[in-house]
Design an enzyme around this catalytic site. Structure first.
Site, PDB file in Angstrom:
ATOM      1  N   GLU A   1     -10.923  31.366  -6.426  1.00  0.00           N
ATOM      2  CA  GLU A   1     -11.696  30.083  -6.252  1.00  0.00           C
ATOM      3  C   GLU A   1     -10.780  29.110  -5.737  1.00  0.00           C
ATOM      4  O   GLU A   1      -9.620  29.089  -5.929  1.00  0.00           O
ATOM      5  CB  GLU A   1     -12.419  29.778  -7.664  1.00  0.00           C
TER       6      GLU A   1
ATOM      7  N   TYR B   1     -16.014  23.250  -2.194  1.00  0.00           N
ATOM      8  CA  TYR B   1     -15.834  24.121  -3.413  1.00  0.00           C
ATOM      9  C   TYR B   1     -16.011  25.500  -2.413  1.00  0.00           C
ATOM     10  O   TYR B   1     -17.017  25.545  -1.792  1.00  0.00           O
ATOM     11  CB  TYR B   1     -16.559  24.069  -4.548  1.00  0.00           C
TER      12      TYR B   1
END
Length: 379
Positions: free
Chosen positions: A189, A101
Protein backbone atom coordinates in the site's frame (compact mmCIF):
# COMPACT_ATOMS: atom_id res chain seq x y z
CA UNK A 1 4.57 -10.06 9.07
CA UNK A 2 4.42 -6.27 8.91
CA UNK A 3 7.32 -4.23 7.62
CA UNK A 4 8.17 -0.81 8.97
CA UNK A 5 7.68 2.16 6.66
CA UNK A 6 11.40 2.53 6.04
CA UNK A 7 11.70 -1.19 5.23
CA UNK A 8 8.70 -1.01 2.89
CA UNK A 9 10.23 1.97 1.09
CA UNK A 10 13.52 0.13 0.69
CA UNK A 11 11.56 -2.73 -0.87
CA UNK A 12 9.65 -0.32 -3.15
CA UNK A 13 12.92 1.18 -4.37
CA UNK A 14 13.92 -2.23 -5.75
CA UNK A 15 10.90 -2.00 -8.04
CA UNK A 16 11.68 1.54 -9.21
CA UNK A 17 8.86 3.08 -7.20
CA UNK A 18 10.02 6.65 -6.46
CA UNK A 19 10.36 7.44 -2.76
CA UNK A 20 11.46 10.59 -0.93
CA UNK A 21 15.12 10.99 -0.02
CA UNK A 22 15.67 9.87 3.53
CA UNK A 23 17.27 7.49 6.00
CA UNK A 24 16.41 5.83 9.29
CA UNK A 25 17.92 6.99 12.59
CA UNK A 26 18.13 5.43 16.05
CA UNK A 27 19.40 8.51 17.90
CA UNK A 28 18.72 12.27 17.76
CA UNK A 29 22.31 12.81 16.60
CA UNK A 30 21.80 10.48 13.65
CA UNK A 31 18.59 12.33 12.76
CA UNK A 32 20.49 15.63 12.74
CA UNK A 33 23.22 14.18 10.52
CA UNK A 34 20.63 12.91 8.01
CA UNK A 35 18.90 16.31 7.94
CA UNK A 36 22.24 18.01 7.34
CA UNK A 37 22.99 15.63 4.48
CA UNK A 38 19.59 16.28 2.88
CA UNK A 39 20.05 20.03 3.22
CA UNK A 40 16.33 20.85 3.25
CA UNK A 41 13.31 20.73 5.61
CA UNK A 42 12.53 17.17 6.74
CA UNK A 43 9.73 15.17 8.26
CA UNK A 44 10.63 12.94 11.22
CA UNK A 45 8.40 9.87 11.46
CA UNK A 46 8.16 7.32 14.28
CA UNK A 47 8.74 3.75 13.09
CA UNK A 48 6.18 1.64 14.94
CA UNK A 49 3.90 -1.05 13.57
CA UNK A 50 0.64 0.63 14.60
CA UNK A 51 -1.58 3.24 13.02
CA UNK A 52 -2.32 6.70 14.34
CA UNK A 53 1.28 7.92 14.47
CA UNK A 54 0.37 11.41 13.33
CA UNK A 55 -2.42 11.89 15.85
CA UNK A 56 -0.10 10.67 18.61
CA UNK A 57 2.57 13.23 17.69
CA UNK A 58 4.85 10.69 16.05
CA UNK A 59 5.17 12.58 12.76
CA UNK A 60 6.74 16.05 12.96
CA UNK A 61 8.12 18.59 10.50
CA UNK A 62 11.57 20.07 11.07
CA UNK A 63 12.93 23.11 9.24
CA UNK A 64 16.58 22.68 10.28
CA UNK A 65 19.01 19.96 11.41
CA UNK A 66 18.86 21.37 14.96
CA UNK A 67 15.08 21.11 14.97
CA UNK A 68 15.28 17.60 13.49
CA UNK A 69 17.53 16.55 16.37
CA UNK A 70 15.15 18.05 18.94
CA UNK A 71 12.04 16.55 17.34
CA UNK A 72 13.71 13.12 16.99
CA UNK A 73 14.66 13.21 20.67
CA UNK A 74 11.03 13.83 21.61
CA UNK A 75 9.67 11.11 19.32
CA UNK A 76 12.26 8.53 20.40
CA UNK A 77 11.13 8.99 24.00
CA UNK A 78 7.50 8.24 23.12
CA UNK A 79 5.30 5.18 23.30
CA UNK A 80 2.56 4.92 20.69
CA UNK A 81 -0.29 2.60 21.68
CA UNK A 82 2.04 0.99 24.22
CA UNK A 83 4.89 0.39 21.75
CA UNK A 84 8.16 2.27 22.40
CA UNK A 85 9.63 4.15 19.45
CA UNK A 86 13.13 2.80 18.70
CA UNK A 87 13.74 4.36 15.29
CA UNK A 88 12.64 7.36 13.26
CA UNK A 89 12.60 7.87 9.50
CA UNK A 90 13.99 11.24 8.41
CA UNK A 91 12.58 12.02 4.97
CA UNK A 92 12.72 15.13 2.84
CA UNK A 93 9.63 17.29 3.35
CA UNK A 94 7.49 17.35 0.21
CA UNK A 95 5.55 20.24 -1.29
CA UNK A 96 2.32 18.30 -1.76
CA UNK A 97 -0.23 19.32 -4.35
CA UNK A 98 -2.47 16.24 -4.05
CA UNK A 99 -2.67 13.04 -2.02
CA UNK A 100 -3.75 9.78 -3.68
CA UNK A 101 -4.14 6.16 -2.59
CA UNK A 102 -2.78 3.04 -4.31
CA UNK A 103 -2.76 -0.48 -2.92
CA UNK A 104 -2.92 -4.18 -3.72
CA UNK A 105 -4.74 -6.82 -1.64
CA UNK A 106 -6.11 -10.32 -2.16
CA UNK A 107 -9.81 -10.50 -2.99
CA UNK A 108 -10.62 -13.84 -1.39
CA UNK A 109 -14.05 -14.01 -3.00
CA UNK A 110 -12.47 -13.89 -6.48
CA UNK A 111 -9.26 -15.64 -5.49
CA UNK A 112 -7.25 -12.93 -7.23
CA UNK A 113 -5.25 -9.83 -6.34
CA UNK A 114 -7.06 -6.51 -6.68
CA UNK A 115 -5.45 -3.11 -7.13
CA UNK A 116 -7.33 -0.21 -5.60
CA UNK A 117 -6.82 3.47 -6.34
CA UNK A 118 -8.49 6.57 -4.98
CA UNK A 119 -8.25 10.33 -5.27
CA UNK A 120 -8.80 10.42 -1.50
CA UNK A 121 -5.34 9.59 -0.15
CA UNK A 122 -3.85 10.30 3.25
CA UNK A 123 -6.71 8.71 5.21
CA UNK A 124 -7.61 5.10 5.95
CA UNK A 125 -9.04 3.43 2.85
CA UNK A 126 -11.72 1.91 5.11
CA UNK A 127 -12.89 5.44 5.93
CA UNK A 128 -13.05 6.32 2.23
CA UNK A 129 -15.02 3.13 1.55
CA UNK A 130 -17.50 4.04 4.27
CA UNK A 131 -17.85 7.70 3.35
CA UNK A 132 -17.38 7.75 -0.44
CA UNK A 133 -17.23 4.21 -1.89
CA UNK A 134 -17.61 5.59 -5.42
CA UNK A 135 -14.16 7.19 -5.07
CA UNK A 136 -12.42 3.81 -4.87
CA UNK A 137 -11.58 2.26 -8.24
CA UNK A 138 -10.59 -1.40 -8.52
CA UNK A 139 -8.78 -3.52 -11.08
CA UNK A 140 -8.88 -7.30 -10.73
CA UNK A 141 -5.52 -8.81 -11.68
CA UNK A 142 -5.07 -12.13 -13.45
CA UNK A 143 -2.18 -13.73 -11.52
CA UNK A 144 -0.91 -15.39 -14.71
CA UNK A 145 -0.74 -12.09 -16.60
CA UNK A 146 -0.04 -9.56 -13.87
CA UNK A 147 -1.27 -5.98 -13.89
CA UNK A 148 -1.65 -4.90 -17.51
CA UNK A 149 -0.65 -1.36 -18.59
CA UNK A 150 -4.18 -0.58 -19.78
CA UNK A 151 -5.52 -1.36 -16.29
CA UNK A 152 -3.03 1.04 -14.73
CA UNK A 153 -4.00 3.77 -17.21
CA UNK A 154 -7.71 3.25 -16.50
CA UNK A 155 -7.05 3.64 -12.76
CA UNK A 156 -5.02 6.80 -13.33
CA UNK A 157 -7.71 8.42 -15.47
CA UNK A 158 -10.42 7.23 -13.09
CA UNK A 159 -8.89 9.09 -10.14
CA UNK A 160 -8.49 12.26 -12.17
CA UNK A 161 -4.78 12.28 -13.01
CA UNK A 162 -3.64 14.39 -15.94
CA UNK A 163 -2.65 12.44 -19.06
CA UNK A 164 0.90 13.72 -18.67
CA UNK A 165 1.19 11.56 -15.53
CA UNK A 166 -0.10 8.31 -17.06
CA UNK A 167 3.32 6.80 -17.70
CA UNK A 168 4.66 7.69 -14.24
CA UNK A 169 1.54 6.32 -12.54
CA UNK A 170 1.56 3.14 -14.65
CA UNK A 171 5.21 2.49 -13.77
CA UNK A 172 4.45 2.85 -10.06
CA UNK A 173 1.32 0.67 -10.25
CA UNK A 174 3.09 -2.13 -12.14
CA UNK A 175 6.06 -1.93 -9.78
CA UNK A 176 3.75 -2.10 -6.77
CA UNK A 177 2.06 -5.23 -8.10
CA UNK A 178 5.40 -6.87 -8.88
CA UNK A 179 6.56 -6.08 -5.33
CA UNK A 180 3.34 -7.57 -3.97
CA UNK A 181 3.52 -10.77 -6.02
CA UNK A 182 7.25 -11.51 -5.88
CA UNK A 183 7.45 -11.07 -2.11
CA UNK A 184 4.30 -13.08 -1.24
CA UNK A 185 2.63 -10.04 0.31
CA UNK A 186 -0.94 -9.94 1.54
CA UNK A 187 -0.93 -6.13 1.33
CA UNK A 188 1.21 -3.55 -0.46
CA UNK A 189 0.00 0.00 0.00
CA UNK A 190 1.07 3.57 -0.79
CA UNK A 191 -0.95 6.00 1.30
CA UNK A 192 -0.47 8.70 0.36
CA UNK A 193 0.92 8.54 -3.12
CA UNK A 194 1.61 12.24 -3.49
CA UNK A 195 1.68 14.52 -6.48
CA UNK A 196 4.17 17.26 -5.66
CA UNK A 197 3.92 20.88 -6.73
CA UNK A 198 6.66 20.27 -9.32
CA UNK A 199 4.72 17.39 -10.91
CA UNK A 200 6.39 14.31 -9.38
CA UNK A 201 4.61 11.21 -8.05
CA UNK A 202 6.24 9.82 -4.88
CA UNK A 203 5.40 7.15 -2.30
CA UNK A 204 5.26 9.42 0.76
CA UNK A 205 4.24 6.49 2.96
CA UNK A 206 4.52 2.74 2.49
CA UNK A 207 3.03 -0.35 4.06
CA UNK A 208 3.79 -3.98 3.24
CA UNK A 209 2.48 -7.08 5.01
CA UNK A 210 4.14 -10.40 4.14
CA UNK A 211 2.40 -13.77 4.38
CA UNK A 212 4.11 -15.53 7.31
CA UNK A 213 3.67 -18.89 5.60
CA UNK A 214 5.89 -17.76 2.71
CA UNK A 215 8.78 -16.39 4.77
CA UNK A 216 10.85 -19.54 4.21
CA UNK A 217 11.19 -18.33 0.61
CA UNK A 218 12.34 -14.88 1.72
CA UNK A 219 15.06 -15.09 4.38
CA UNK A 220 15.99 -11.46 3.68
CA UNK A 221 12.48 -10.38 4.61
CA UNK A 222 12.27 -12.74 7.59
CA UNK A 223 15.40 -11.04 8.96
CA UNK A 224 13.48 -7.74 8.97
CA UNK A 225 10.92 -8.95 11.50
CA UNK A 226 10.53 -6.59 14.43
CA UNK A 227 10.30 -8.73 17.59
CA UNK A 228 8.18 -6.04 19.23
CA UNK A 229 5.47 -6.62 16.63
CA UNK A 230 4.38 -9.70 18.58
CA UNK A 231 3.40 -10.19 22.20
CA UNK A 232 5.78 -12.24 24.38
CA UNK A 233 3.35 -15.15 24.11
CA UNK A 234 3.34 -14.99 20.32
CA UNK A 235 7.16 -14.97 20.28
CA UNK A 236 7.28 -18.02 22.56
CA UNK A 237 4.74 -19.80 20.37
CA UNK A 238 6.82 -19.18 17.26
CA UNK A 239 9.88 -20.59 19.01
CA UNK A 240 7.96 -23.84 19.62
CA UNK A 241 6.44 -24.03 16.14
CA UNK A 242 2.94 -23.21 17.41
CA UNK A 243 0.45 -21.00 15.57
CA UNK A 244 -0.90 -18.55 18.14
CA UNK A 245 -2.85 -15.30 18.02
CA UNK A 246 -3.96 -13.56 21.19
CA UNK A 247 -7.59 -12.35 21.28
CA UNK A 248 -9.77 -10.51 23.80
CA UNK A 249 -11.97 -13.27 25.23
CA UNK A 250 -11.88 -15.33 28.40
CA UNK A 251 -11.78 -18.95 27.16
CA UNK A 252 -8.36 -20.30 26.19
CA UNK A 253 -8.33 -22.71 23.23
CA UNK A 254 -5.76 -25.35 22.32
CA UNK A 255 -6.57 -27.32 19.18
CA UNK A 256 -4.69 -29.36 16.58
CA UNK A 257 -5.41 -28.07 13.09
CA UNK A 258 -6.35 -24.58 11.89
CA UNK A 259 -9.78 -25.57 10.59
CA UNK A 260 -10.70 -27.38 13.79
CA UNK A 261 -9.42 -24.39 15.78
CA UNK A 262 -11.72 -22.04 13.87
CA UNK A 263 -14.67 -24.41 14.33
CA UNK A 264 -13.90 -24.65 18.05
CA UNK A 265 -13.92 -20.88 18.38
CA UNK A 266 -17.23 -20.71 16.50
CA UNK A 267 -18.85 -23.26 18.81
CA UNK A 268 -17.60 -21.40 21.89
CA UNK A 269 -19.28 -18.27 20.51
CA UNK A 270 -22.43 -20.29 19.80
CA UNK A 271 -22.69 -21.24 23.46
CA UNK A 272 -22.18 -17.65 24.64
CA UNK A 273 -18.44 -17.55 25.30
CA UNK A 274 -15.55 -15.59 23.80
CA UNK A 275 -12.25 -17.19 22.71
CA UNK A 276 -9.11 -15.75 24.32
CA UNK A 277 -6.85 -16.98 21.54
CA UNK A 278 -6.31 -18.99 18.40
CA UNK A 279 -3.79 -21.75 19.13
CA UNK A 280 -2.98 -24.58 16.74
CA UNK A 281 -0.40 -27.06 18.04
CA UNK A 282 -0.18 -28.70 14.60
CA UNK A 283 -0.87 -32.10 13.18
CA UNK A 284 1.99 -34.00 14.79
CA UNK A 285 2.48 -32.13 18.04
CA UNK A 286 4.48 -33.86 20.76
CA UNK A 287 4.04 -33.61 24.51
CA UNK A 288 6.52 -30.75 24.84
CA UNK A 289 4.59 -28.63 22.31
CA UNK A 290 1.35 -29.29 24.13
CA UNK A 291 2.99 -28.22 27.38
CA UNK A 292 4.31 -25.05 25.75
CA UNK A 293 0.88 -24.26 24.32
CA UNK A 294 -0.80 -24.64 27.68
CA UNK A 295 1.83 -22.45 29.35
CA UNK A 296 1.19 -19.76 26.76
CA UNK A 297 -2.58 -19.90 27.26
CA UNK A 298 -2.33 -19.78 31.04
CA UNK A 299 0.01 -16.77 30.90
CA UNK A 300 -2.96 -14.66 29.73
CA UNK A 301 -4.57 -13.14 32.86
CA UNK A 302 -7.93 -12.80 31.06
CA UNK A 303 -8.32 -16.58 30.70
CA UNK A 304 -11.00 -17.98 33.05
CA UNK A 305 -11.24 -21.49 31.56
CA UNK A 306 -9.46 -23.59 28.95
CA UNK A 307 -10.86 -25.86 26.25
CA UNK A 308 -8.51 -28.44 24.73
CA UNK A 309 -9.97 -30.03 21.62
CA UNK A 310 -7.85 -32.72 19.96
CA UNK A 311 -8.70 -34.92 17.02
CA UNK A 312 -5.98 -37.55 17.02
CA UNK A 313 -4.98 -38.51 13.53
CA UNK A 314 -1.27 -37.78 13.25
CA UNK A 315 -1.35 -36.35 16.78
CA UNK A 316 -1.70 -39.12 19.39
CA UNK A 317 -4.19 -38.43 22.15
CA UNK A 318 -1.98 -40.01 24.80
CA UNK A 319 0.87 -37.67 23.80
CA UNK A 320 -1.47 -34.71 24.23
CA UNK A 321 -2.60 -35.98 27.62
CA UNK A 322 1.01 -36.34 28.78
CA UNK A 323 1.73 -32.83 27.57
CA UNK A 324 -1.19 -31.47 29.56
CA UNK A 325 -0.05 -33.27 32.71
CA UNK A 326 3.55 -32.13 32.13
CA UNK A 327 2.42 -28.52 31.80
CA UNK A 328 0.33 -28.77 34.95
CA UNK A 329 3.48 -29.74 36.88
CA UNK A 330 5.39 -26.73 35.57
CA UNK A 331 2.59 -24.13 35.60
CA UNK A 332 0.18 -23.41 38.41
CA UNK A 333 -3.26 -24.01 36.93
CA UNK A 334 -5.83 -21.78 38.63
CA UNK A 335 -8.63 -22.11 36.07
CA UNK A 336 -10.79 -25.10 35.13
CA UNK A 337 -10.00 -27.08 31.97
CA UNK A 338 -12.21 -29.17 29.72
CA UNK A 339 -10.54 -31.72 27.44
CA UNK A 340 -12.03 -33.45 24.43
CA UNK A 341 -9.86 -36.21 22.96
CA UNK A 342 -10.99 -38.21 19.93
CA UNK A 343 -8.89 -40.44 17.68
CA UNK A 344 -5.61 -42.30 17.94
CA UNK A 345 -5.01 -43.71 21.45
CA UNK A 346 -7.96 -41.79 22.85
CA UNK A 347 -8.69 -44.43 25.51
CA UNK A 348 -5.18 -44.13 26.91
CA UNK A 349 -5.37 -40.35 26.78
CA UNK A 350 -8.67 -40.23 28.62
CA UNK A 351 -7.38 -42.68 31.24
CA UNK A 352 -4.41 -40.44 31.96
CA UNK A 353 -6.64 -37.39 32.30
CA UNK A 354 -9.22 -39.18 34.43
CA UNK A 355 -6.50 -40.17 36.87
CA UNK A 356 -5.65 -36.46 37.20
CA UNK A 357 -9.34 -35.61 37.82
CA UNK A 358 -9.64 -33.40 34.75
CA UNK A 359 -13.01 -32.63 33.12
CA UNK A 360 -13.49 -34.46 29.83
CA UNK A 361 -16.11 -34.40 27.06
CA UNK A 362 -16.96 -36.75 24.24
CA UNK A 363 -18.20 -34.14 21.74
CA UNK A 364 -17.27 -30.58 20.81
CA UNK A 365 -20.73 -29.30 21.71
CA UNK A 366 -20.53 -30.87 25.15
CA UNK A 367 -17.02 -29.51 25.67
CA UNK A 368 -18.00 -25.98 24.62
CA UNK A 369 -21.10 -25.97 26.79
CA UNK A 370 -19.08 -27.10 29.81
CA UNK A 371 -16.22 -24.65 29.34
CA UNK A 372 -18.53 -21.65 28.81
CA UNK A 373 -20.45 -22.51 31.98
CA UNK A 374 -17.19 -22.86 33.91
CA UNK A 375 -15.85 -19.55 32.62
CA UNK A 376 -19.05 -17.75 33.61
CA UNK A 377 -18.84 -19.22 37.11
CA UNK A 378 -15.38 -17.77 37.70
CA UNK A 379 -15.00 -14.41 39.48
Amino acid sequence: MKLHEYQSKQLFARYRIPIPQGEVASTPEEARAIAEKLGKPVVVKAQVLVGGRGKAGGIRLAQSPEEAERVASQILSMEIKGIPVRKVLVDEALDIAKELYLGVVIDRAQGKPVMMASSEGGVDIEEVARRSPEKILKATIDPFLGLRPYQARELALGIGLDKSLLNAFSSIAIGLYQCFAENDASLAEINPLVLTADGRLLAADAKVVIDDNALFRHPDLAAMRDPEEDTPSEREARAHGISYVQLDGEIGCMVNGAGLAMATMDVIKLYGGNPANFLDIGGGARAEQVAAGLRIILSDPKVKAVLINIFGGITRCDEVARGILEAMKAVEVKVPMVVRLVGTNEEEGRRLLAEANLITASSLSEAAEKVVALAKSQP
